[in-house]
Design a protein around this motif. Structure first.
Motif, short mmCIF file in Angstrom:
data_model
loop_
_atom_site.label_atom_id
_atom_site.label_comp_id
_atom_site.label_asym_id
_atom_site.label_seq_id
_atom_site.Cartn_x
_atom_site.Cartn_y
_atom_site.Cartn_z
N ILE A 106 0.84 -1.21 0.00
CA ILE A 106 0.00 0.00 0.00
C ILE A 106 0.86 1.25 0.00
CG2 ILE A 106 -1.77 1.27 1.28
CD1 ILE A 106 -2.67 -1.53 2.37
N PHE A 107 1.89 1.27 0.85
CA PHE A 107 2.80 2.42 0.96
C PHE A 107 4.21 1.95 0.64
CE2 PHE A 107 -0.70 3.53 3.81
CZ PHE A 107 -1.00 4.80 3.36
N GLU A 108 4.74 2.45 -0.46
CA GLU A 108 6.10 2.07 -0.86
C GLU A 108 7.09 2.49 0.22
OE1 GLU A 108 9.18 3.30 -4.36
OE2 GLU A 108 7.07 3.06 -4.92
N ASN A 109 7.98 1.57 0.58
CA ASN A 109 9.00 1.82 1.59
C ASN A 109 8.37 2.43 2.85
OD1 ASN A 109 11.48 1.96 2.80
ND2 ASN A 109 12.30 3.56 1.46
N PRO A 110 7.47 1.71 3.52
CA PRO A 110 6.69 2.28 4.62
C PRO A 110 7.49 2.70 5.84
CG PRO A 110 6.37 -0.09 4.50
CD PRO A 110 7.17 0.29 3.30
N GLN A 111 8.71 2.18 6.03
CA GLN A 111 9.52 2.56 7.19
C GLN A 111 10.17 3.93 7.02
OE1 GLN A 111 9.50 0.81 9.94
NE2 GLN A 111 8.32 -0.85 9.06
N LYS A 112 10.18 4.46 5.79
CA LYS A 112 10.81 5.74 5.50
C LYS A 112 9.81 6.88 5.71
CE LYS A 112 13.01 8.42 1.88
NZ LYS A 112 13.09 8.64 0.45
N PHE A 113 10.25 7.92 6.41
CA PHE A 113 9.41 9.11 6.60
C PHE A 113 9.43 9.91 5.30
CE2 PHE A 113 8.44 13.43 7.85
CZ PHE A 113 7.35 13.25 8.69
N ASP A 114 8.29 9.98 4.63
CA ASP A 114 8.23 10.61 3.30
C ASP A 114 6.89 11.34 3.13
OD1 ASP A 114 8.43 11.40 0.67
OD2 ASP A 114 8.30 9.36 -0.14
N PRO A 115 6.83 12.62 3.53
CA PRO A 115 5.58 13.38 3.39
C PRO A 115 5.09 13.50 1.95
CG PRO A 115 7.12 14.55 4.80
CD PRO A 115 7.86 13.40 4.19
N SER A 116 5.99 13.35 0.98
CA SER A 116 5.59 13.51 -0.42
C SER A 116 4.62 12.42 -0.88
CB SER A 116 6.81 13.55 -1.34
OG SER A 116 7.42 12.28 -1.42
N ARG A 117 4.51 11.33 -0.12
CA ARG A 117 3.58 10.27 -0.52
C ARG A 117 2.12 10.76 -0.48
NH1 ARG A 117 5.20 5.60 1.66
NH2 ARG A 117 6.88 6.38 2.94
N PHE A 118 1.86 11.88 0.18
CA PHE A 118 0.51 12.45 0.23
C PHE A 118 0.33 13.60 -0.76
CE2 PHE A 118 1.08 10.36 4.29
CZ PHE A 118 -0.11 9.64 4.38
N GLU A 119 1.30 13.78 -1.63
CA GLU A 119 1.28 14.87 -2.61
C GLU A 119 1.00 14.28 -3.99
OE1 GLU A 119 4.65 17.78 -4.61
OE2 GLU A 119 5.06 16.79 -2.74
N ASN A 120 -0.21 14.40 -4.47
CA ASN A 120 -0.57 13.90 -5.81
C ASN A 120 0.05 12.53 -6.07
OD1 ASN A 120 -1.89 16.36 -6.28
ND2 ASN A 120 0.01 17.30 -6.97
N ALA A 121 -0.26 11.61 -5.21
CA ALA A 121 0.36 10.28 -5.30
C ALA A 121 0.11 9.63 -6.65
CB ALA A 121 -0.19 9.39 -4.19
N SER A 122 1.20 9.13 -7.26
CA SER A 122 1.05 8.42 -8.52
C SER A 122 0.35 7.08 -8.28
CB SER A 122 2.43 8.20 -9.17
OG SER A 122 3.26 7.49 -8.28
N LYS A 123 0.49 6.56 -7.07
CA LYS A 123 -0.20 5.35 -6.66
C LYS A 123 -1.17 5.75 -5.55
CE LYS A 123 0.65 0.81 -4.65
NZ LYS A 123 1.65 -0.05 -4.00
N PRO A 124 -2.45 5.99 -5.90
CA PRO A 124 -3.39 6.47 -4.88
C PRO A 124 -3.57 5.47 -3.74
CG PRO A 124 -4.52 6.00 -6.96
CD PRO A 124 -3.06 5.79 -7.19
N ILE A 125 -3.83 6.00 -2.56
CA ILE A 125 -4.04 5.17 -1.38
C ILE A 125 -5.44 4.56 -1.48
CG2 ILE A 125 -4.17 5.17 1.13
CD1 ILE A 125 -2.35 7.72 0.99
N PRO A 126 -5.53 3.23 -1.43
CA PRO A 126 -6.85 2.60 -1.52
C PRO A 126 -7.74 3.02 -0.34
CG PRO A 126 -5.09 0.98 -1.80
CD PRO A 126 -4.44 2.26 -1.35
#
Length: 188
Positions: A98-118
């Motif tokens: 669901i979240f690529e590399n989930p252990q990494k702190f990455d606020p950009s995953r919530f910025e126009n995600a190319s892979k939307p969160i289900p």
């Protein structure tokens, strides 16, 4: 908000980006108005993404119970109608599918995600009918507080290795003692 102060004291790069966003908002003001406006709060995109990522990695609630409304089967397990099922936020928040590399702190995953969160996979405020009605209030309160703290103060942790614990909500294990001082150039 406590976790934001904790994170900003531990991550200089994230702190600098939050500070830059907040100072840019102040510098764009026309006239003498010093209070935050609704429009300015809407501009705090990066600061809110930091909060979202913190809530993904350290969810406000560990999980919650839900009642099965009908007999169902989930991944080979029979769940009879009326049974209580406990969902755990980290089951999806820290799932690599669901979240690529989930252990990494990455606020950009919530910025126009190319892979939307289900749907029903990012749950800091719950989901469906029991979705927390205080979501928007929490967003505005967090952004307003962080804006005012960042523009007026600098801080550091007294115990830089302080861990986050749960009882049942997450909080810094030592109460987050910080050294705080006024920001030298807190106004534009």
């Amino acid at each position: 908000m406590t976790l934001m102060i904790w994170k900003l004291s531990r991550d200089q790069e994230v702190y600098n980006k939050v500070l830059e966003e907040q100072m840019e908002i102040i510098n764009q003001r026309d006239g003498t108005e010093e209070r935050l406006t609704w429009g300015e709060i809407q501009q705090m995109k990066y600061t809110w993404r930091v909060a979202q990522e913190l809530m993904r990695m350290i969810p406000p609630l560990f999980g919650s119970f839900r009642k099965a409304l009908k007999d169902t089967n989930y991944e080979g397990y029979d769940i009879p109608k009326g049974w209580q099922v406990y969902w755990v936020a980290c089951g999806t928040h820290m799932n690599n599918h669901i979240f690529e590399n989930p252990q990494k702190f990455d606020p950009s995953r919530f910025e126009n995600a190319s892979k939307p969160i289900p749907p029903f996979c990012y749950l800091p405020f719950g989901a469906g009918l029991p979705y927390c009605p205080g979501n928007e209030f929490a967003r505005v309160e967090t952004l307003t507080t962080i804006h005012n703290i960042v523009k007026m103060y600098e801080w550091s942790q007294v115990n830089p290795e302080e861990a986050i614990t749960r009882q049942p909500m997450p909080y810094p294990s030592m109460g987050l003692p910080i050294k705080i001082k006024p920001r030298c150039n807190n106004m534009p």
